[in-house]
Structures are given as C-alpha cells and as structure tokens.
Scaffold this motif. Structure first.
Motif, PDB file in Angstrom:
ATOM      1  N   VAL A  78     -49.038 -37.446 -12.891  1.00  0.00           N
ATOM      2  CA  VAL A  78     -48.459 -38.117 -11.729  1.00  0.00           C
ATOM      3  C   VAL A  78     -49.558 -38.957 -11.093  1.00  0.00           C
ATOM      4  O   VAL A  78     -50.737 -38.812 -11.419  1.00  0.00           O
ATOM      5  CB  VAL A  78     -47.898 -37.108 -10.701  1.00  0.00           C
ATOM      6  CG1 VAL A  78     -46.815 -36.236 -11.326  1.00  0.00           C
ATOM      7  CG2 VAL A  78     -49.010 -36.231 -10.130  1.00  0.00           C
ATOM      8  N   ALA A  79     -49.172 -39.826 -10.167  1.00  0.00           N
ATOM      9  CA  ALA A  79     -50.168 -40.628  -9.462  1.00  0.00           C
ATOM     10  C   ALA A  79     -50.964 -39.743  -8.509  1.00  0.00           C
ATOM     11  O   ALA A  79     -50.414 -38.850  -7.862  1.00  0.00           O
ATOM     12  CB  ALA A  79     -49.484 -41.754  -8.695  1.00  0.00           C
ATOM     13  N   GLU A  80     -52.257 -40.002  -8.410  1.00  0.00           N
ATOM     14  CA  GLU A  80     -53.117 -39.227  -7.513  1.00  0.00           C
ATOM     15  C   GLU A  80     -52.950 -39.707  -6.073  1.00  0.00           C
ATOM     16  O   GLU A  80     -53.092 -40.895  -5.782  1.00  0.00           O
ATOM     17  CB  GLU A  80     -54.574 -39.374  -7.927  1.00  0.00           C
ATOM     18  CG  GLU A  80     -55.546 -38.634  -7.024  1.00  0.00           C
ATOM     19  CD  GLU A  80     -56.993 -38.958  -7.323  1.00  0.00           C
ATOM     20  OE1 GLU A  80     -57.865 -38.571  -6.515  1.00  0.00           O
ATOM     21  OE2 GLU A  80     -57.257 -39.617  -8.353  1.00  0.00           O
ATOM     22  N   VAL A  81     -52.647 -38.783  -5.171  1.00  0.00           N
ATOM     23  CA  VAL A  81     -52.506 -39.115  -3.756  1.00  0.00           C
ATOM     24  C   VAL A  81     -53.897 -39.199  -3.128  1.00  0.00           C
ATOM     25  O   VAL A  81     -54.696 -38.272  -3.230  1.00  0.00           O
ATOM     26  CB  VAL A  81     -51.648 -38.066  -3.025  1.00  0.00           C
ATOM     27  CG1 VAL A  81     -51.623 -38.340  -1.524  1.00  0.00           C
ATOM     28  CG2 VAL A  81     -50.234 -38.058  -3.590  1.00  0.00           C
ATOM     29  N   VAL A  96     -47.988 -43.193   2.434  1.00  0.00           N
ATOM     30  CA  VAL A  96     -48.811 -42.533   1.428  1.00  0.00           C
ATOM     31  C   VAL A  96     -49.572 -43.609   0.666  1.00  0.00           C
ATOM     32  O   VAL A  96     -49.031 -44.675   0.359  1.00  0.00           O
ATOM     33  CB  VAL A  96     -47.968 -41.661   0.465  1.00  0.00           C
ATOM     34  CG1 VAL A  96     -46.938 -42.496  -0.278  1.00  0.00           C
ATOM     35  CG2 VAL A  96     -48.869 -40.938  -0.532  1.00  0.00           C
ATOM     36  N   LEU A  97     -50.829 -43.337   0.402  1.00  0.00           N
ATOM     37  CA  LEU A  97     -51.667 -44.206  -0.426  1.00  0.00           C
ATOM     38  C   LEU A  97     -52.016 -43.423  -1.683  1.00  0.00           C
ATOM     39  O   LEU A  97     -52.532 -42.304  -1.600  1.00  0.00           O
ATOM     40  CB  LEU A  97     -52.938 -44.606   0.325  1.00  0.00           C
ATOM     41  CG  LEU A  97     -53.894 -45.544  -0.430  1.00  0.00           C
ATOM     42  CD1 LEU A  97     -53.295 -46.945  -0.535  1.00  0.00           C
ATOM     43  CD2 LEU A  97     -55.258 -45.601   0.260  1.00  0.00           C
ATOM     44  N   GLN A  98     -51.700 -43.984  -2.835  1.00  0.00           N
ATOM     45  CA  GLN A  98     -52.005 -43.303  -4.090  1.00  0.00           C
ATOM     46  C   GLN A  98     -52.618 -44.286  -5.074  1.00  0.00           C
ATOM     47  O   GLN A  98     -52.488 -45.503  -4.919  1.00  0.00           O
ATOM     48  CB  GLN A  98     -50.745 -42.670  -4.684  1.00  0.00           C
ATOM     49  CG  GLN A  98     -49.625 -43.646  -4.975  1.00  0.00           C
ATOM     50  CD  GLN A  98     -48.315 -42.953  -5.309  1.00  0.00           C
ATOM     51  OE1 GLN A  98     -47.974 -41.924  -4.737  1.00  0.00           O
ATOM     52  NE2 GLN A  98     -47.584 -43.521  -6.252  1.00  0.00           N
ATOM     53  N   ARG A  99     -53.303 -43.747  -6.047  1.00  0.00           N
ATOM     54  CA  ARG A  99     -53.930 -44.617  -7.041  1.00  0.00           C
ATOM     55  C   ARG A  99     -52.864 -45.289  -7.907  1.00  0.00           C
ATOM     56  O   ARG A  99     -51.863 -44.678  -8.268  1.00  0.00           O
ATOM     57  CB  ARG A  99     -54.900 -43.827  -7.919  1.00  0.00           C
ATOM     58  CG  ARG A  99     -56.096 -43.308  -7.145  1.00  0.00           C
ATOM     59  CD  ARG A  99     -57.242 -42.887  -8.035  1.00  0.00           C
ATOM     60  NE  ARG A  99     -58.339 -42.378  -7.214  1.00  0.00           N
ATOM     61  CZ  ARG A  99     -59.245 -43.146  -6.613  1.00  0.00           C
ATOM     62  NH1 ARG A  99     -59.194 -44.460  -6.777  1.00  0.00           N
ATOM     63  NH2 ARG A  99     -60.196 -42.615  -5.872  1.00  0.00           N
ATOM     64  N   LEU A 218     -46.605 -41.103 -21.899  1.00  0.00           N
ATOM     65  CA  LEU A 218     -46.332 -41.076 -20.465  1.00  0.00           C
ATOM     66  C   LEU A 218     -47.648 -41.110 -19.704  1.00  0.00           C
ATOM     67  O   LEU A 218     -48.524 -40.273 -19.924  1.00  0.00           O
ATOM     68  CB  LEU A 218     -45.560 -39.811 -20.092  1.00  0.00           C
ATOM     69  CG  LEU A 218     -45.283 -39.688 -18.593  1.00  0.00           C
ATOM     70  CD1 LEU A 218     -44.098 -40.550 -18.193  1.00  0.00           C
ATOM     71  CD2 LEU A 218     -45.040 -38.250 -18.191  1.00  0.00           C
ATOM     72  N   ALA A 219     -47.788 -42.081 -18.803  1.00  0.00           N
ATOM     73  CA  ALA A 219     -48.973 -42.148 -17.950  1.00  0.00           C
ATOM     74  C   ALA A 219     -48.730 -41.458 -16.617  1.00  0.00           C
ATOM     75  O   ALA A 219     -49.646 -40.859 -16.045  1.00  0.00           O
ATOM     76  CB  ALA A 219     -49.380 -43.604 -17.719  1.00  0.00           C
TER      77      ALA A 219
END
Length: 318
Positions: A78-81, A96-99, A218-219
């Motif tokens: 999943v995307a890193e928060v 929310v800011l995520q990579r 899957l990324a």
C-alpha cells in the motif's frame, strides 16, 4: 486547513510545513470527485496529497488511513502514509499525505499485458488482497467482530439487499424486472450460505482503477476510505467485474495465491455469488445515471442469473 483556504497557495503553505521548504514544490492536479488531490514533487521525491472537500472530522479518510496502516503492517503493498490530520475543528479539512506509488492503474496495465504478465498481475493481486483481508487477525476477539459472526453480518446483508431491491422497484422498467429475480435468489442465499463467515478487513472498492501495477506486479492497493469490517469475499465482486470476468486466465492463479495466505472458508463460492447479486442490484437501479456502464452491468447481471458461479468451483480449497 480551513474551509476558506483550499487554494494552491494554502496548499503550498501546508506542504512547506509538512515537508520543509528547502526545495521548491511542483504541484499537479489529480482529478477526483471526493477530494482535492495533488501530486507533489519535491526533488527526487513524489507524494499524493488528499484533502477532504467537506470540513470537519473526516471519518472516512481517517478510517482509510487506519486500514491502510493495518494492511501495511501485515505486509500488503500500500502507499506509505507520511502525515495525516483529521480536521481538528468544524472549519478544518482532514487531509492525508502519502508517498506517490509509481506505475499505472490496473485498468491501463491490463490493456497491454501479455498472457504471462496477466498471470503475474493476478497472482500478486491475490496474495496482497489476502494480506489485507488478514490484517485484523490479532483482533479476532473484538466485540464488533464477534457480533458480526453471531448474525450481525447476515442482518447487514439482508438490510443492504432490501434497500437495493426497493431502489430497483422504484426505478421501474428493466431494473424492476431483473431486480426482483435477483433479490429473490439473494434472499435464499443469505439464509443458506452465511452460517460460518470469517470476518476481516474489507476494502469495499477493490476495482482495477484502485490498484497500481509496475513491472507486471502489484505495486500498491489504493483508496481505503470505505474500508470496514465484513466478509472479505465482498472484495472479490469488483475484482471479478474489472479483472477476472474479462481475463479468465487470471482466475486460477489469483485464487491459488489468495488461498495460500488467507482461508476462503465454507461456502465461499456461494458467498461470492451472493455478494455479486447484491452489487448488481445496486448497479441496476443506477444504470440511467451511467449509460456508458449500462451494457456491461446488464451483461454481468444476465450471466449471474444464468448461475455462473460454477466458474469459481473446484479452483481452490476452502
């Protein structure tokens, strides 16, 4: 961030506070109906900023972040928060800011995928969805999970079915005709196949536009804002509609990879069939709003009425 300050200057100020202002930002608008979304590039790094359109607590966004972190802790991609705020007051907007996850959407990747790449995508998707579904294993004794196991999930499905069936009747025409048949069959399935349901973390919107694919793997799975407790097999409905139905060669590797990580449980094929029926009921009542999707969902509905759950049978052990 206040309700009067969703402009780019205020967004830049927020980003400077979160990431520092040592290097300039480049900001790109990402279309969204639910959030103010920006891709943010700073030096060699990239991020996604999601800001709730409505001010206030931002429960959906916060629930999604919690689910995302639980899934990540389980090993799912999943995307890193990076940062999150729930909107501290009625005038503040949650964000929310995520990579940023490089790659392309699953929908786009499937258009050019070779047969071998399709198998790889399906296998990695199956494994990671299973990891997401198992993210609550350490909470199996929580009261809410126990309540759903004791009949709460069946009651929830019955309420959802009744609401969607009524919407089809209100729409009239073909929606009412097909919807009545779907609803009657789904009612029987609710009574027959929900005796022993494993409760886990359900994404609830797992279609191929909500996954990122890179190098035929899957990324990341994205957009957990609707995540909640339930029968994880609900997520198979949109995976099937946007991947497996159109690319049936992906079904065996998907199920093999999934069931190697997370059990499918008793009557699993009939439960998927039930959840498909309820989803198609929902779609039938709204086809006039989405004419571009109408033909596809009518086709899916008719295949469901032709009892196509045999596609799932014999492909994985419970």
């Amino acid at each position: 961030m206040s309700s009067q300050s969703l402009g780019d200057e205020r967004i830049r100020s927020l980003l400077a506070a979160l990431l520092g202002a040592a290097e300039p930002f480049r900001i790109e608008v990402i279309p969204s109906h639910l959030y103010v979304c920006r891709k943010v590039m700073q030096g060699a790094e990239a991020f996604l900023l999601k800001i709730a359109l409505a001010s206030g607590p931002g429960e959906d966004l916060l629930r999604g972040v919690e689910a995302q972190r639980l899934a990540q802790a389980r090993g799912a991609r999943v995307a890193e928060v990076v940062a999150v705020s729930g909107g501290a007051s009625a005038s503040e907007h949650a964000f929310v800011l995520q990579r940023w996850v490089p790659g392309m959407t699953g929908t786009k990747a499937l258009k050019t995928a070779s047969p071998g790449e399709l198998i790889s995508i399906a296998r990695s998707l199956g494994r990671n969805i299973a990891l997401i579904h198992g993210a609550l294993r350490e909470r199996e004794l929580d009261d809410r999970i126990q309540e759903l196991r004791r009949g709460g999930w069946r009651a929830q499905c019955a309420r959802r079915l009744a609401a969607r069936a009524q919407a089809c009747q209100n729409t009239g025409g073909l929606a009412a005709e097909l919807g009545g048949t779907l609803a009657r069959r789904c009612s029987r399935l609710i009574e027959e196949c929900l005796e022993e349901v494993g409760i886990g973390l359900v994404h609830w919107d797992l279609h191929m536009d909500n996954v990122v694919i890179a190098d035929a793997e899957l990324a990341a799975v994205l957009d957990f804002d609707r995540a909640e407790l339930g029968d994880p097999l609900v997520d198979f409905v949109k995976v099937d509609a946007t991947l497996l139905m159109e690319h049936p060669a992906g079904l065996p590797p998907f199920l093999e990879a999934y069931s190697a990580v997370h059990p499918l449980g008793p009557s699993w094929d009939r439960r998927i069939f039930l959840y498909q029926g309820i989803e198609y009921l929902s779609a039938l009542s709204q086809l006039h709003f989405f004419p571009d999707e109408a033909e596809r969902y009518l086709r899916l509905t008719r295949r469901w009425l032709a009892n196509e759950r045999h596609r799932w049978q014999g492909l994985a052990s419970a």
